[in-house]
Design a protein around this motif. Sequence first.
Motif, short mmCIF file in Angstrom:
data_model
loop_
_atom_site.label_atom_id
_atom_site.label_comp_id
_atom_site.label_asym_id
_atom_site.label_seq_id
_atom_site.Cartn_x
_atom_site.Cartn_y
_atom_site.Cartn_z
N THR A 2 0.84 -1.19 0.00
CA THR A 2 0.00 0.00 0.00
C THR A 2 0.87 1.24 0.00
N VAL A 3 1.95 1.23 0.77
CA VAL A 3 2.89 2.36 0.77
C VAL A 3 3.49 2.54 -0.62
N ALA A 4 3.89 1.45 -1.25
CA ALA A 4 4.46 1.52 -2.60
C ALA A 4 3.45 2.08 -3.59
N SER A 5 2.19 1.66 -3.47
CA SER A 5 1.14 2.14 -4.37
C SER A 5 0.89 3.63 -4.18
N ALA A 6 0.83 4.09 -2.94
CA ALA A 6 0.63 5.52 -2.67
C ALA A 6 1.81 6.33 -3.19
N ASN A 7 3.01 5.82 -3.00
CA ASN A 7 4.20 6.50 -3.50
C ASN A 7 4.19 6.57 -5.03
N ILE A 63 -0.14 -0.32 -11.17
CA ILE A 63 0.37 -1.70 -11.16
C ILE A 63 1.48 -1.85 -12.21
N ASP A 64 1.27 -1.31 -13.40
CA ASP A 64 2.30 -1.35 -14.44
C ASP A 64 3.56 -0.60 -14.02
#
Length: 102
Positions: A30-35, A58-59
Motif C-alpha cells: 500500500t505504501v508503494a502504491s501511494a508512493n 500496477i504497471d
Amino acid sequence: MCGDTVAISLKLQGEVIGQVAFQVQGCMNTVASANAVAELVEGRSIADAWELTPERVIDFLETLPKGHHHCAELAVGALYRALADARGKQREPWRKMYSKSG
C-alpha cells in the motif's frame, strides 16, 4: 479488502499538482502504491491526474503481487477523493475557511 488506509493531500499551483503528500496505515504494498500515485501525478495537471488508473500504478510498480492489486485501487481511490476535494475548494473557495483541514 485488507483494512489498510490511504489519505492523500495535494498542493496545487493553479491547475497543476505541485506536491503530493500521503499517509498510509498498512502494508508495504500500500505504501508503494501511494508512493507510485504521488510520483505519477506530481507536476501534472488536475485533468491528467483524473486519468490515472490502478492498472497504470500496477504497471509502474512492475512487481506488485496479484494478491495486492487492491492496494493500487486503494491509493488511486484516495487520489480521486483528494482531487474532488481540491475541485470543490476551487469552485467554492469560501468553504476553505470553514473546513477542518484548511
